[in-house]
Design a protein around this motif. Structure first.
Motif, PDB file in Angstrom:
ATOM      1  N   HIS A  29       0.854  -1.181   0.000  1.00  0.00           N
ATOM      2  CA  HIS A  29       0.000   0.000   0.000  1.00  0.00           C
ATOM      3  C   HIS A  29       0.896   1.238   0.000  1.00  0.00           C
ATOM      4  N   VAL A  30       0.360   2.326  -0.487  1.00  0.00           N
ATOM      5  CA  VAL A  30       1.139   3.543  -0.683  1.00  0.00           C
ATOM      6  C   VAL A  30       1.095   4.422   0.555  1.00  0.00           C
ATOM      7  N   ASP A  31       2.266   4.671   1.144  1.00  0.00           N
ATOM      8  CA  ASP A  31       2.387   5.598   2.275  1.00  0.00           C
ATOM      9  C   ASP A  31       2.721   7.005   1.803  1.00  0.00           C
ATOM     10  N   ILE A  32       3.486   7.092   0.730  1.00  0.00           N
ATOM     11  CA  ILE A  32       3.918   8.385   0.186  1.00  0.00           C
ATOM     12  C   ILE A  32       3.572   8.413  -1.300  1.00  0.00           C
ATOM     13  N   LEU A  33       2.746   9.349  -1.687  1.00  0.00           N
ATOM     14  CA  LEU A  33       2.392   9.513  -3.093  1.00  0.00           C
ATOM     15  C   LEU A  33       3.062  10.771  -3.621  1.00  0.00           C
ATOM     16  N   VAL A  34       3.900  10.617  -4.633  1.00  0.00           N
ATOM     17  CA  VAL A  34       4.583  11.750  -5.252  1.00  0.00           C
ATOM     18  C   VAL A  34       4.045  11.923  -6.667  1.00  0.00           C
ATOM     19  N   CYS A  35       3.250  12.973  -6.862  1.00  0.00           N
ATOM     20  CA  CYS A  35       2.681  13.267  -8.181  1.00  0.00           C
ATOM     21  C   CYS A  35       3.687  14.127  -8.947  1.00  0.00           C
ATOM     22  N   ASN A  36       4.522  13.461  -9.692  1.00  0.00           N
ATOM     23  CA  ASN A  36       5.679  14.104 -10.320  1.00  0.00           C
ATOM     24  C   ASN A  36       5.581  14.161 -11.842  1.00  0.00           C
ATOM     25  N   SER A  37       4.735  13.344 -12.452  1.00  0.00           N
ATOM     26  CA  SER A  37       4.667  13.302 -13.913  1.00  0.00           C
ATOM     27  C   SER A  37       4.367  14.680 -14.487  1.00  0.00           C
ATOM     28  N   GLY A  38       5.094  15.032 -15.534  1.00  0.00           N
ATOM     29  CA  GLY A  38       4.864  16.327 -16.159  1.00  0.00           C
ATOM     30  C   GLY A  38       5.286  16.333 -17.616  1.00  0.00           C
ATOM     31  N   VAL A  39       4.515  17.009 -18.428  1.00  0.00           N
ATOM     32  CA  VAL A  39       4.858  17.223 -19.834  1.00  0.00           C
ATOM     33  C   VAL A  39       4.521  18.667 -20.182  1.00  0.00           C
ATOM     34  N   THR A  40       5.132  19.172 -21.238  1.00  0.00           N
ATOM     35  CA  THR A  40       4.810  20.527 -21.664  1.00  0.00           C
ATOM     36  C   THR A  40       4.899  20.631 -23.179  1.00  0.00           C
ATOM     37  N   THR A  41       4.290  21.680 -23.685  1.00  0.00           N
ATOM     38  CA  THR A  41       4.371  22.040 -25.085  1.00  0.00           C
ATOM     39  C   THR A  41       4.946  23.440 -25.171  1.00  0.00           C
ATOM     40  N   SER A  42       5.362  23.855 -26.340  1.00  0.00           N
ATOM     41  CA  SER A  42       5.920  25.199 -26.521  1.00  0.00           C
ATOM     42  C   SER A  42       5.235  25.874 -27.706  1.00  0.00           C
ATOM     43  N   GLY A  43       4.762  27.099 -27.460  1.00  0.00           N
ATOM     44  CA  GLY A  43       4.134  27.839 -28.540  1.00  0.00           C
ATOM     45  C   GLY A  43       3.130  28.848 -28.011  1.00  0.00           C
ATOM     46  N   ASP A  44       2.695  29.746 -28.870  1.00  0.00           N
ATOM     47  CA  ASP A  44       1.703  30.750 -28.486  1.00  0.00           C
ATOM     48  C   ASP A  44       0.397  30.083 -28.079  1.00  0.00           C
ATOM     49  N   PHE A  45      -0.336  30.768 -27.213  1.00  0.00           N
ATOM     50  CA  PHE A  45      -1.630  30.260 -26.772  1.00  0.00           C
ATOM     51  C   PHE A  45      -2.509  29.889 -27.966  1.00  0.00           C
ATOM     52  N   HIS A  46      -2.603  30.808 -28.929  1.00  0.00           N
ATOM     53  CA  HIS A  46      -3.555  30.619 -30.024  1.00  0.00           C
ATOM     54  C   HIS A  46      -3.137  29.530 -31.000  1.00  0.00           C
ATOM     55  N   LYS A  47      -1.897  29.069 -30.877  1.00  0.00           N
ATOM     56  CA  LYS A  47      -1.431  28.006 -31.754  1.00  0.00           C
ATOM     57  C   LYS A  47      -1.601  26.613 -31.140  1.00  0.00           C
ATOM     58  N   HIS A  48      -1.983  26.559 -29.876  1.00  0.00           N
ATOM     59  CA  HIS A  48      -2.219  25.268 -29.239  1.00  0.00           C
ATOM     60  C   HIS A  48      -3.559  24.693 -29.702  1.00  0.00           C
ATOM     61  N   ARG A  49      -3.537  23.418 -30.019  1.00  0.00           N
ATOM     62  CA  ARG A  49      -4.733  22.727 -30.471  1.00  0.00           C
ATOM     63  C   ARG A  49      -5.446  22.064 -29.290  1.00  0.00           C
ATOM     64  N   GLU A  50      -6.659  21.588 -29.505  1.00  0.00           N
ATOM     65  CA  GLU A  50      -7.398  20.911 -28.437  1.00  0.00           C
ATOM     66  C   GLU A  50      -6.594  19.749 -27.879  1.00  0.00           C
ATOM     67  N   SER A  51      -5.945  18.999 -28.763  1.00  0.00           N
ATOM     68  CA  SER A  51      -5.188  17.826 -28.328  1.00  0.00           C
ATOM     69  C   SER A  51      -4.014  18.207 -27.436  1.00  0.00           C
ATOM     70  N   ASP A  52      -3.428  19.385 -27.657  1.00  0.00           N
ATOM     71  CA  ASP A  52      -2.311  19.837 -26.818  1.00  0.00           C
ATOM     72  C   ASP A  52      -2.791  20.131 -25.405  1.00  0.00           C
ATOM     73  N   TRP A  53      -3.917  20.843 -25.308  1.00  0.00           N
ATOM     74  CA  TRP A  53      -4.499  21.128 -23.990  1.00  0.00           C
ATOM     75  C   TRP A  53      -4.905  19.838 -23.283  1.00  0.00           C
ATOM     76  N   ASP A  54      -5.524  18.935 -24.033  1.00  0.00           N
ATOM     77  CA  ASP A  54      -5.980  17.681 -23.429  1.00  0.00           C
ATOM     78  C   ASP A  54      -4.808  16.877 -22.881  1.00  0.00           C
ATOM     79  N   TRP A  55      -3.713  16.832 -23.637  1.00  0.00           N
ATOM     80  CA  TRP A  55      -2.552  16.037 -23.212  1.00  0.00           C
ATOM     81  C   TRP A  55      -1.895  16.632 -21.979  1.00  0.00           C
ATOM     82  N   VAL A  56      -1.570  17.908 -22.015  1.00  0.00           N
ATOM     83  CA  VAL A  56      -0.867  18.526 -20.888  1.00  0.00           C
ATOM     84  C   VAL A  56      -1.741  18.536 -19.631  1.00  0.00           C
ATOM     85  N   TYR A  57      -2.995  18.929 -19.774  1.00  0.00           N
ATOM     86  CA  TYR A  57      -3.890  18.892 -18.618  1.00  0.00           C
ATOM     87  C   TYR A  57      -4.086  17.457 -18.129  1.00  0.00           C
TER      88      TYR A  57
END
Length: 266
Positions: free
Chosen positions: A85-113
């Protein structure tokens, strides 16, 4: 959580970077380790490194896509079937994209979020109730200076806003968790020698092609991942509400919040 020996820590994104370095340091303290990520090769290599450095602890590596709720549920089942059983949970996973807000597609927001925010909430939903029931445990939510001062680090809109939400989640859950004997530490991470800028290599097919960008690499004061891991480890031991990895950014953070506070005077 002063005594880490014999406890069990789950670290998402634990195959490389900060996650792996924290796993190595926890294992050296006698903590059993489960690391997960989407890449089996990097995950297996990380697990081998932990086993070599701390042969007396239990180490499991489990492939899991934290952006997929069913994958997180399967992760929980695998840990339970192993009699752990888990005593310590470390939520560490992270990804990012690079680019202007208006150039991000729905799939980019869905993936990062999906990875940064929903992956954190899915893990909390699966493992935190068990800690409440036992009256013992610790949550670590890895945030970012980009989420604390959103106009400091531009061109990463989904990541910045998702990390800001992670901060709010950590701060909001901490008082409640304390009533159940569970600690919560939110970590404000700035420039670190990790591979997060290579995130696109881990994008699942369901989120489409990588977002193309010609943004130049930002010059930053990057500290070793093991230094960040050491600060997180201290945060767990001392049950710190917040850990900030780059003290030199305090003044920039103050400027940002002073601007917000000034609005209350008008």
């Amino acid at each position: 959580m002063k005594d880490l020996k014999g406890k069990m820590a789950l670290i998402t994104g634990g195959g490389t970077g900060i996650g792996l370095q924290l796993a190595l340091q926890l294992a050296a303290s006698g903590t059993n380790i489960v690391i997960c990520s989407t890449n089996s090769e990097r995950l297996s290599a990380g697990a081998s490194q932990i086993r070599s450095s701390s042969p007396d602890v239990t180490v499991l590596d489990i492939v899991c896509d934290v952006s997929d709720r069913s994958s997180v549920k399967n992760l929980k089942s695998s840990i339970t079937k192993a009699g752990l059983h888990v005593d310590i949970l470390v939520c560490n996973s992270g990804v990012t994209t690079s680019g202007d807000f208006h150039k991000h597609r729905e799939s980019d927001w869905d993936w990062v979020y999906g990875v940064v925010l929903f992956g954190t909430t899915y893990c909390i939903h699966e493992f935190y109730p068990d800690m409440v029931e036992r009256g013992y445990g610790h949550l670590v939510l890895n945030g970012s200076q980009a989420g604390m001062v959103p106009d400091w680090f531009t061109q990463h809109g989904p990541y910045t806003s998702a990390k800001a939400a992670v901060h709010a989640l950590g701060a909001g859950i901490r008082p409640e968790a304390a009533e159940h004997g569970v600690g919560v530490t939110t970590v404000i991470i700035a420039g670190t020698t990790t591979e997060i800028m290579k995130s696109e290599r881990s994008r699942p097919d369901k989120y489409g092609e990588p977002l193309k960008s010609d943004i130049k690499k930002r010059v930053a004061n990057r500290i070793p991942a093991e230094d960040v891991a050491s600060q997180i480890l201290e945060g767990i031991k001392e049950n710190k509400g917040w850990v900030a990895t780059h003290p030199e950014l305090k003044e920039r953070t103050k400027q940002y919040f002073d601007g917000i506070l000034a609005a209350y005077d008008h």
